[in-house]
Design a protein around this motif. Sequence first.
Motif, PDB file in Angstrom:
ATOM      1  N   ARG A  27      47.595  23.870  11.569  1.00 24.89           N
ATOM      2  CA  ARG A  27      46.755  24.653  12.478  1.00 24.89           C
ATOM      3  C   ARG A  27      47.348  24.504  13.874  1.00 24.89           C
ATOM      4  NH1 ARG A  27      41.669  26.086  10.408  1.00 24.89           N
ATOM      5  NH2 ARG A  27      41.203  25.165   8.365  1.00 24.89           N
ATOM      6  N   TYR A  28      47.336  25.593  14.627  1.00 25.52           N
ATOM      7  CA  TYR A  28      48.003  25.588  15.917  1.00 25.52           C
ATOM      8  C   TYR A  28      47.067  26.109  17.001  1.00 25.52           C
ATOM      9  CZ  TYR A  28      52.085  25.365  12.824  1.00 25.52           C
ATOM     10  OH  TYR A  28      52.984  25.013  11.849  1.00 25.52           O
ATOM     11  N   LYS A  29      47.308  25.633  18.209  1.00 21.65           N
ATOM     12  CA  LYS A  29      46.687  26.180  19.398  1.00 21.65           C
ATOM     13  C   LYS A  29      47.724  26.999  20.152  1.00 21.65           C
ATOM     14  CE  LYS A  29      43.593  22.197  19.937  1.00 21.65           C
ATOM     15  NZ  LYS A  29      43.196  21.083  20.849  1.00 21.65           N
ATOM     16  N   THR A  30      47.269  27.896  20.975  1.00 26.01           N
ATOM     17  CA  THR A  30      48.191  28.723  21.738  1.00 26.01           C
ATOM     18  C   THR A  30      49.122  27.845  22.571  1.00 26.01           C
ATOM     19  OG1 THR A  30      46.551  30.495  21.868  1.00 26.01           O
ATOM     20  CG2 THR A  30      48.362  30.555  23.453  1.00 26.01           C
ATOM     21  N   GLY A  31      50.425  28.073  22.395  1.00 20.18           N
ATOM     22  CA  GLY A  31      51.426  27.288  23.115  1.00 20.18           C
ATOM     23  C   GLY A  31      51.986  26.135  22.333  1.00 20.18           C
ATOM     24  N   ASP A  32      51.345  25.738  21.218  1.00 19.42           N
ATOM     25  CA  ASP A  32      51.885  24.653  20.394  1.00 19.42           C
ATOM     26  C   ASP A  32      53.242  25.055  19.823  1.00 19.42           C
ATOM     27  OD1 ASP A  32      49.682  23.163  20.903  1.00 19.42           O
ATOM     28  OD2 ASP A  32      48.784  23.368  18.904  1.00 19.42           O
ATOM     29  N   ALA A  81      66.526  21.033   7.807  1.00 19.37           N
ATOM     30  CA  ALA A  81      66.819  20.288   9.031  1.00 19.37           C
ATOM     31  C   ALA A  81      66.239  21.048  10.219  1.00 19.37           C
ATOM     32  CB  ALA A  81      68.321  20.098   9.198  1.00 19.37           C
ATOM     33  N   GLU A  82      65.914  20.307  11.281  1.00 17.89           N
ATOM     34  CA  GLU A  82      65.334  20.947  12.456  1.00 17.89           C
ATOM     35  C   GLU A  82      66.343  21.880  13.109  1.00 17.89           C
ATOM     36  OE1 GLU A  82      63.828  18.031  15.103  1.00 17.89           O
ATOM     37  OE2 GLU A  82      62.374  17.205  13.656  1.00 17.89           O
ATOM     38  N   SER A  83      65.855  23.029  13.574  1.00 16.49           N
ATOM     39  CA  SER A  83      66.722  24.018  14.211  1.00 16.49           C
ATOM     40  C   SER A  83      66.638  23.903  15.726  1.00 16.49           C
ATOM     41  CB  SER A  83      66.318  25.421  13.773  1.00 16.49           C
ATOM     42  OG  SER A  83      65.069  25.780  14.350  1.00 16.49           O
ATOM     43  N   MET A  84      67.427  24.709  16.399  1.00 14.44           N
ATOM     44  CA  MET A  84      67.434  24.740  17.855  1.00 14.44           C
ATOM     45  C   MET A  84      66.493  25.809  18.402  1.00 14.44           C
ATOM     46  SD  MET A  84      71.524  24.250  18.551  1.00 14.44           S
ATOM     47  CE  MET A  84      71.306  24.293  20.327  1.00 14.44           C
ATOM     48  N   TYR A  85      65.865  26.570  17.525  1.00 17.59           N
ATOM     49  CA  TYR A  85      64.958  27.625  17.982  1.00 17.59           C
ATOM     50  C   TYR A  85      63.672  27.012  18.542  1.00 17.59           C
ATOM     51  CZ  TYR A  85      67.973  30.815  15.360  1.00 17.59           C
ATOM     52  OH  TYR A  85      69.053  31.526  14.881  1.00 17.59           O
ATOM     53  N   LYS A  86      63.266  27.466  19.722  1.00 18.24           N
ATOM     54  CA  LYS A  86      62.040  27.001  20.355  1.00 18.24           C
ATOM     55  C   LYS A  86      60.983  28.097  20.218  1.00 18.24           C
ATOM     56  CE  LYS A  86      64.116  23.269  21.694  1.00 18.24           C
ATOM     57  NZ  LYS A  86      63.846  21.978  20.996  1.00 18.24           N
ATOM     58  N   ILE A  87      60.073  27.901  19.283  1.00 20.12           N
ATOM     59  CA  ILE A  87      59.043  28.902  18.994  1.00 20.12           C
ATOM     60  C   ILE A  87      57.677  28.274  19.277  1.00 20.12           C
ATOM     61  CG2 ILE A  87      58.016  30.361  17.203  1.00 20.12           C
ATOM     62  CD1 ILE A  87      60.717  30.444  15.825  1.00 20.12           C
ATOM     63  N   HIS A  88      56.861  28.995  20.054  1.00 26.71           N
ATOM     64  CA  HIS A  88      55.536  28.504  20.413  1.00 26.71           C
ATOM     65  C   HIS A  88      54.483  29.495  19.934  1.00 26.71           C
ATOM     66  CE1 HIS A  88      57.128  25.270  22.970  1.00 26.71           C
ATOM     67  NE2 HIS A  88      58.086  26.144  23.282  1.00 26.71           N
ATOM     68  N   PHE A  89      53.396  28.938  19.457  1.00 28.06           N
ATOM     69  CA  PHE A  89      52.360  29.730  18.799  1.00 28.06           C
ATOM     70  C   PHE A  89      51.800  30.796  19.750  1.00 28.06           C
ATOM     71  CE2 PHE A  89      47.993  30.295  17.048  1.00 28.06           C
ATOM     72  CZ  PHE A  89      48.358  30.723  15.778  1.00 28.06           C
ATOM     73  N   ARG A  90      51.878  32.067  19.307  1.00 25.14           N
ATOM     74  CA  ARG A  90      51.327  33.242  19.993  1.00 25.14           C
ATOM     75  C   ARG A  90      51.978  33.509  21.355  1.00 25.14           C
ATOM     76  NH1 ARG A  90      44.852  33.333  19.602  1.00 25.14           N
ATOM     77  NH2 ARG A  90      45.295  35.331  20.648  1.00 25.14           N
ATOM     78  N   GLY A 163      43.816  33.797  13.540  1.00 22.90           N
ATOM     79  CA  GLY A 163      43.162  32.635  14.141  1.00 22.90           C
ATOM     80  C   GLY A 163      44.176  31.595  14.537  1.00 22.90           C
ATOM     81  N   ASP A 164      44.061  30.392  13.966  1.00 24.93           N
ATOM     82  CA  ASP A 164      44.995  29.316  14.285  1.00 24.93           C
ATOM     83  C   ASP A 164      45.982  29.061  13.144  1.00 24.93           C
ATOM     84  OD1 ASP A 164      43.239  28.343  12.454  1.00 24.93           O
ATOM     85  OD2 ASP A 164      42.679  26.532  13.552  1.00 24.93           O
ATOM     86  N   ARG A 165      46.131  30.039  12.241  1.00 20.49           N
ATOM     87  CA  ARG A 165      47.009  29.886  11.083  1.00 20.49           C
ATOM     88  C   ARG A 165      48.123  30.929  11.101  1.00 20.49           C
ATOM     89  NH1 ARG A 165      45.154  26.939   6.635  1.00 20.49           N
ATOM     90  NH2 ARG A 165      43.652  25.383   7.338  1.00 20.49           N
ATOM     91  N   ILE A 166      49.295  30.517  10.614  1.00 19.44           N
ATOM     92  CA  ILE A 166      50.412  31.446  10.425  1.00 19.44           C
ATOM     93  C   ILE A 166      50.311  32.024   9.020  1.00 19.44           C
ATOM     94  CG2 ILE A 166      52.914  31.660  10.263  1.00 19.44           C
ATOM     95  CD1 ILE A 166      53.153  29.496  12.372  1.00 19.44           C
TER      96      ILE A 166
END
Length: 591
Positions: A27-32, A81-90, A163-166
């Motif tokens: 579950r994510y908040k905006t900006g997470d 493995a973790e990527s270099m992409y920086k993705i933030h919720f919404r 909502g708070d789900r992808i």
Amino acid sequence: MTSRTGTSFFCLLWLFGTMDCSASEGRYKTGDQVMLYVNKVGPYHNPQETYHYYQLPVCSPKEIRHKSLTLGEVLDGDRMAESMYKIHFRQNVDNVPLCELKLDANQVQTLRQAIEELYYFEFVMDEIPIRGFLGYMEESGFLPHTHKVGLWTHLDFNVDYNGDRIIFANVSVQDVKPFSLDDTREPLSLTHTYSVRWFETSVNFERRGDRLRDSGFFPKTLEIHWLSIINSLVLVFLLTGFVVIILMRVLKSDLARYNLDEDAGEDFDQGDNGWKIIHTDVFRFPPYKSLLCAVLGVGSQFLALGTGIIIMALLGMFNVHRHGAINSAAILLYALTCCISGYVSSNFYHKIGGERWVWNIILTTSLFSAPFFLTWSVVNSVHWVNGSTQALPASTILLLLTIWLIVGFPLTVIGGIFGKNSSSSFDAPCRTKNIAREIPRQPWYKSPLVHMTIGGFLPFSAISVELYYIFATVWGREQYTLYGILFLVFAILLSVGACISVALTYFQLSGEDYRWWWRSVLSTGSTGAFIFLYSIFYYCRRSNMSGTVQTVEFFGYSFLTAYVFFLMLGTVSFAASLKFIRYIYVNLKMD
């Protein structure tokens, strides 16, 4: 002993728990921050030939941190493995630089070769696979011939949320121009960028699996194929009708003719023939008793294993979010059902007068595990030499070996002890003479090869159409979801195998040939040979697979699949024949 058993079950519960917990509860908040994992790359037409994404000359962090994976994910070739992409919720972003690369001639050639072989990549976001092609290739014209190769240096990520789900995510290059790799000068400088767009959807989290199935990277060709099911059902009804009506009418006539009074019986012994003549030999125990019992034990185990897998699938335990869940379930059930193979094999071995009980247990536990280990060793070695992610790491190999040593093998022994102690006498309806009766010369159409051809082809024809869809799932890009139909086809296969086995056994006994024990196993068990022949046909005519890695994997595991079907159908065939023979001789009046 109690402590060891408790440890074994703890390991199994842990294994099963990791399989169950693989579905994301994020579950994510905006900006997470939403972590995007890079996973693997590989040729589009070779599903089992996969490599780690960072093996290619692409943007990678200085320190590569891998995600902790379940056993099923490792067996499925995942290496996240973790990527270099920086993705933030919404939070939408456009044309964000990812990295700048300078490639030498070898690295450019590596990318060109990967694109020409139609390499695709797989990322994972919130347990949702995101797939796309590495680059773009175009060939056109004959004279002059043009060959263009381009690399996608910009990716558009489209993410649906509720909502708070992808709910869903994919990658697009629709409005992107590929970076040409033709006529380049080294070192080649290029910049990778990406954009992220968020879209609100009304699809709730519980139904996002349907969204994934409806919109996938791979084409969808599977559908409910009622025609093949109806064809199989008709075949089952015809065979069942043949056995129940025709054969029982013949048996009724035989029993009426054989069950004569004493005077008529003397005339019968002088001039008639048939299956009554061999009543003193039909229950003569066969050669290689231990091997026969091992086949029956392991066949019974795989019948239970196959039924358990299908039931778990019907209960919805293998959904699109649980990477490799079916692999974990198969290992768990195989380990637990080892007690069935030990029990059945030891029980029947003691029942038919076997004395080398320890050897029988060893043969039972190695009848499948030994061929599997040899095949897996060859396949895994080929993957390891080629750097494929399908090659299992040493830790996973030790885990699997430990599960077999502390769970599978002990349960086989325990099942064997219970089977031996609970075994009773064979209790044959007829006495067996010390001297075996001479078997008359048999016509060619009653030879073992003809019986194996008939007994193998008919069950195979009942599942041949469905077999294509199963192969398309295992060796293709499909996701099999028609588990109800699969259960029906599995029942059809076993029913056809039992019916044809009874019919072939009756014809064999009518020719005064009492060597039915091994013949009943081989007649319907030969369906495995037809399945392997079909796998050759599928590889050559129905797929685009190629290369050493994919070829070795395909034929290695196709051989094991055919072997498993031989064990299962051979067991069903033998059980049906034994039941039938007991029935006809119990109803036969003899002095």
